[in-house]
Write a protein that holds these residues in place. Sequence first.
Motif, PDB file in Angstrom:
ATOM      1  N   ASN A  16       4.547  -1.064  15.360  1.00  0.00           N
ATOM      2  CA  ASN A  16       3.658  -2.215  15.181  1.00  0.00           C
ATOM      3  C   ASN A  16       2.634  -2.010  14.057  1.00  0.00           C
ATOM      4  OD1 ASN A  16       2.412  -0.190  16.701  1.00  0.00           O
ATOM      5  ND2 ASN A  16       1.028  -1.644  17.708  1.00  0.00           N
ATOM      6  N   HIS A  17       2.769  -0.916  13.301  1.00  0.00           N
ATOM      7  CA  HIS A  17       1.862  -0.649  12.182  1.00  0.00           C
ATOM      8  C   HIS A  17       2.670  -0.124  10.999  1.00  0.00           C
ATOM      9  CE1 HIS A  17      -1.766   0.670  10.036  1.00  0.00           C
ATOM     10  NE2 HIS A  17      -1.064   1.746   9.708  1.00  0.00           N
ATOM     11  N   VAL A  18       2.271  -0.499   9.788  1.00  0.00           N
ATOM     12  CA  VAL A  18       2.938  -0.007   8.579  1.00  0.00           C
ATOM     13  C   VAL A  18       1.878   0.446   7.575  1.00  0.00           C
ATOM     14  CG1 VAL A  18       5.094  -1.312   8.754  1.00  0.00           C
ATOM     15  CG2 VAL A  18       3.100  -2.392   7.730  1.00  0.00           C
ATOM     16  N   ASP A  19       2.150   1.603   6.970  1.00  0.00           N
ATOM     17  CA  ASP A  19       1.351   2.087   5.839  1.00  0.00           C
ATOM     18  C   ASP A  19       2.112   1.760   4.564  1.00  0.00           C
ATOM     19  OD1 ASP A  19      -0.720   3.159   7.388  1.00  0.00           O
ATOM     20  OD2 ASP A  19       0.382   5.021   7.710  1.00  0.00           O
ATOM     21  N   ILE A  20       1.589   0.843   3.774  1.00  0.00           N
ATOM     22  CA  ILE A  20       2.281   0.345   2.580  1.00  0.00           C
ATOM     23  C   ILE A  20       1.648   0.963   1.339  1.00  0.00           C
ATOM     24  CG2 ILE A  20       2.929  -1.707   1.264  1.00  0.00           C
ATOM     25  CD1 ILE A  20       2.655  -3.312   3.855  1.00  0.00           C
ATOM     26  N   THR A  21       2.497   1.458   0.446  1.00  0.00           N
ATOM     27  CA  THR A  21       2.047   2.008  -0.838  1.00  0.00           C
ATOM     28  C   THR A  21       2.720   1.224  -1.958  1.00  0.00           C
ATOM     29  OG1 THR A  21       1.808   4.222   0.121  1.00  0.00           O
ATOM     30  CG2 THR A  21       1.904   4.062  -2.287  1.00  0.00           C
ATOM     31  N   ILE A  22       1.905   0.590  -2.800  1.00  0.00           N
ATOM     32  CA  ILE A  22       2.410  -0.220  -3.916  1.00  0.00           C
ATOM     33  C   ILE A  22       2.018   0.465  -5.219  1.00  0.00           C
ATOM     34  CG2 ILE A  22       2.358  -2.474  -5.042  1.00  0.00           C
ATOM     35  CD1 ILE A  22       1.630  -3.693  -2.350  1.00  0.00           C
ATOM     36  N   THR A  23       3.013   0.695  -6.063  1.00  0.00           N
ATOM     37  CA  THR A  23       2.778   1.355  -7.348  1.00  0.00           C
ATOM     38  C   THR A  23       2.803   0.314  -8.468  1.00  0.00           C
ATOM     39  OG1 THR A  23       3.885   3.310  -6.487  1.00  0.00           O
ATOM     40  CG2 THR A  23       3.539   3.229  -8.854  1.00  0.00           C
ATOM     41  N   TYR A  24       1.894   0.446  -9.418  1.00  0.00           N
ATOM     42  CA  TYR A  24       1.834  -0.503 -10.525  1.00  0.00           C
ATOM     43  C   TYR A  24       1.728   0.254 -11.853  1.00  0.00           C
ATOM     44  CZ  TYR A  24      -3.203   0.483 -10.522  1.00  0.00           C
ATOM     45  OH  TYR A  24      -4.424   1.104 -10.579  1.00  0.00           O
ATOM     46  N   HIS A  25       1.956  -0.490 -12.935  1.00  0.00           N
ATOM     47  CA  HIS A  25       1.886   0.079 -14.282  1.00  0.00           C
ATOM     48  C   HIS A  25       1.124  -0.875 -15.185  1.00  0.00           C
ATOM     49  CE1 HIS A  25       3.152   2.347 -17.843  1.00  0.00           C
ATOM     50  NE2 HIS A  25       3.396   1.188 -18.419  1.00  0.00           N
ATOM     51  N   TYR A  27      -0.363  -6.032  15.980  1.00  0.00           N
ATOM     52  CA  TYR A  27       0.299  -5.644  14.736  1.00  0.00           C
ATOM     53  C   TYR A  27      -0.752  -5.425  13.652  1.00  0.00           C
ATOM     54  CZ  TYR A  27       4.770  -6.957  16.812  1.00  0.00           C
ATOM     55  OH  TYR A  27       5.877  -7.016  17.620  1.00  0.00           O
ATOM     56  N   THR A  28      -0.656  -4.301  12.971  1.00  0.00           N
ATOM     57  CA  THR A  28      -1.635  -3.944  11.941  1.00  0.00           C
ATOM     58  C   THR A  28      -0.934  -3.387  10.713  1.00  0.00           C
ATOM     59  OG1 THR A  28      -1.885  -1.744  12.912  1.00  0.00           O
ATOM     60  CG2 THR A  28      -3.443  -3.439  13.620  1.00  0.00           C
ATOM     61  N   TYR A  29      -1.713  -3.232   9.645  1.00  0.00           N
ATOM     62  CA  TYR A  29      -1.182  -2.627   8.421  1.00  0.00           C
ATOM     63  C   TYR A  29      -2.299  -1.953   7.650  1.00  0.00           C
ATOM     64  CZ  TYR A  29      -3.173  -6.347   5.495  1.00  0.00           C
ATOM     65  OH  TYR A  29      -4.033  -7.192   4.846  1.00  0.00           O
ATOM     66  N   SER A  30      -1.896  -1.004   6.805  1.00  0.00           N
ATOM     67  CA  SER A  30      -2.788  -0.388   5.809  1.00  0.00           C
ATOM     68  C   SER A  30      -2.066  -0.436   4.476  1.00  0.00           C
ATOM     69  CB  SER A  30      -3.112   1.060   6.186  1.00  0.00           C
ATOM     70  OG  SER A  30      -3.799   1.140   7.412  1.00  0.00           O
ATOM     71  N   VAL A  31      -2.807  -0.669   3.413  1.00  0.00           N
ATOM     72  CA  VAL A  31      -2.192  -0.782   2.099  1.00  0.00           C
ATOM     73  C   VAL A  31      -3.042  -0.052   1.069  1.00  0.00           C
ATOM     74  CG1 VAL A  31      -3.348  -2.973   1.599  1.00  0.00           C
ATOM     75  CG2 VAL A  31      -1.234  -2.389   0.388  1.00  0.00           C
ATOM     76  N   LYS A  32      -2.363   0.585   0.131  1.00  0.00           N
ATOM     77  CA  LYS A  32      -3.056   1.230  -0.982  1.00  0.00           C
ATOM     78  C   LYS A  32      -2.231   1.042  -2.252  1.00  0.00           C
ATOM     79  CE  LYS A  32      -1.083   5.850  -0.217  1.00  0.00           C
ATOM     80  NZ  LYS A  32      -1.399   7.285  -0.027  1.00  0.00           N
ATOM     81  N   PHE A  33      -2.901   1.056  -3.385  1.00  0.00           N
ATOM     82  CA  PHE A  33      -2.265   0.860  -4.683  1.00  0.00           C
ATOM     83  C   PHE A  33      -2.412   2.142  -5.495  1.00  0.00           C
ATOM     84  CE2 PHE A  33      -3.008  -3.342  -3.155  1.00  0.00           C
ATOM     85  CZ  PHE A  33      -2.013  -4.142  -3.704  1.00  0.00           C
ATOM     86  N   GLU A  34      -1.325   2.508  -6.185  1.00  0.00           N
ATOM     87  CA  GLU A  34      -1.324   3.698  -7.031  1.00  0.00           C
ATOM     88  C   GLU A  34      -0.797   3.334  -8.410  1.00  0.00           C
ATOM     89  OE1 GLU A  34       1.075   6.583  -5.071  1.00  0.00           O
ATOM     90  OE2 GLU A  34      -0.412   7.013  -3.501  1.00  0.00           O
TER      91      GLU A  34
END
Length: 669
Positions: free
Chosen positions: A216-225, A276-283
Amino acid sequence: MSSRGSYLGTNLWRLWPALPGLWWLLGLGLLLGLQAARCAPFYLPGLAPVNFCEADRETPTCKSSVALFVNRLDSVESVLPYEHNTFDFCQDSGKKSPSENLGQVLFGGQITSSPYKFSFNKTETCIKVCVKSYDTANEDQKKKLDFLKKGIQLNYQHHWIIDNMPVIWCRDIEGREKYCTPGFPIGCFVTKSGIARDACVINLEFNKSNTFYLFNHVDITITYHRENETNWSIARLVSARLDPKSYKHSDENHLTCHGPPMEIPGEYTDKLNVTYTYSVKFEENKNNKSGSRWNYVLESMPETNIQWFSIINSFVIILFLSGMVAMITLKTVHKDITRYNQMRFPEDAQKEFGWKLVHGDVFRPPRSRMLLSAFLGQGIQVLIMTFITLLLVCLGFLSPANRGALMTCAVVLWVLLGTSAGYVSAKMYKTFRGVQWKTNFLLTALLCPCVIFANLFIMNLILWVEGSSAAISFGALIGIFAMWLGISVPLTFLGAYIGSMGKFKHPVHINQVPRQIPQQTFFRKPLFGMIIGGVLPFGCTFIQLFFILNSIWSHQMYIMFGFLFLVFIILLITCSEATVLLCYFHLCAEDYHWWWRAFFTSSFMAVYLFMYTVYYFITKLQIADVASTILYFGSSMIMVLIFFLFTGTVGFFSCFFFITKIYSVVKVD
């Protein structure tokens, strides 16, 4: 007699075009270069990339909101996919779906918006999405909870999309290798005997017997350029990963995303709340640009070396067959020509043997000529459609980012290529001395399409009954039927009308009385030849077939179309040369019934393909329900029919032009 032998000797070079595989080999080096350039994923320039920037710098050409879309859920233990809203997950209040193309409609790949929305380059931790409550005393809520537990038990997988990229889940396995998949499970299940199934093995806390654990939880990592050197505020996303977690949130107003996992006992009879929860970070990634943004998907595809091994193995088979065909045409036939040159008396010409004895019967029309013509017409239609589709994929016109484009292209090409089917069928039927070309046109236009349409209709009924998202709507079925009846059938008639005006000319005359065929040994009978002829093409392609079946039934992403196109060309060469080789041996045994034999020799590969699908079903899938079994084998039969048509057509025409060429050069009549 000597002048005749001189004619044969000076025109031996004309036999060279009869070696179908050797001409293909000349372009094989070019195909290798094309494959090397295209085996990696790419991003089609026609699909405009999206620029992102921080919220305080947002402009009409640069947005800060990053939306997450959800696709259907599927499982390796059931071929029935379901839409995201079929399960009781968090729903988007302003639900919207991107427009779907024909391919997405046929595959049931409905993409919808989700309540997961992020702000670019803003890290968020333990954000609540929604809360779902279940009371087993309420019949409707109890059904939703039971369906959720059934989905966990069958290992159904989420498929999420961010900026048109699949969100992948990577985990470490034995040997310090990383295994990535373009989906993640709803949850996992520990059996009554305490055996942890599927994803439960990744966490030692998942240890209670007869218990479902919900992710019920997701750790999302989004990479950008950062793409623009002059404006560093503009960025483009290049990858998206997540890690599913299970947390039992005791207080939804004070979320910490720590603590024990979210458990659902197998025999649950009380009230249950799921948050339901989430965490997100950008790299930031300074190396991977948006032009190669699909490269991260390759992390889930470590089988590149296996692909090259398969292709090298296929090359060995091709070289062997090419050597055999070259030996026959450039040595055996040359030996016959030399013998003709050495003849001094006319009566020596009567001492012919082998394939030259049947020159007056080799072009005698076959039995069931109309059915064979229809198969050849449909085979040409499928062959050209497959070749053009794979070529367009390799050239970059059908990007994996454009979902459903591959199937859309294939269906449209098949409809438009009805002219080629009608032309080839009518021309071959005329060559077989047939007179009912209109009946032949109807058989060509209706036989195989009706079989496939009936199969699809039955499978669609099962999908409707099961409530699967893969079910095609009645309106879509009518549209497909109208495309076939309104476009393909008239084009087939046009091709049949043109093809019925002419025929292929035979280089030798046909005798009035059929020649008696000698008694054949078992090794020269048609069945043995078909068994041998089907093994070689299947041996060249079975590794690629494994990856194709994985992409269809194990829901793994397939993007290495350069390998697929190269293997397709190898398949054409192998079918061609194997059929020519075996047909020559049968003609040497004075058996002139080669028409159907040429078609079945290479098309027997479809039998091996069907046997392989049965093996794959038994060893790789865990399907137990009847509906999924029927759907699996129904879809497999369509694939088997397609291979049967185009491999048989390739073998037939290779043999036809080879025999026409050798009897036109060696004039034995």
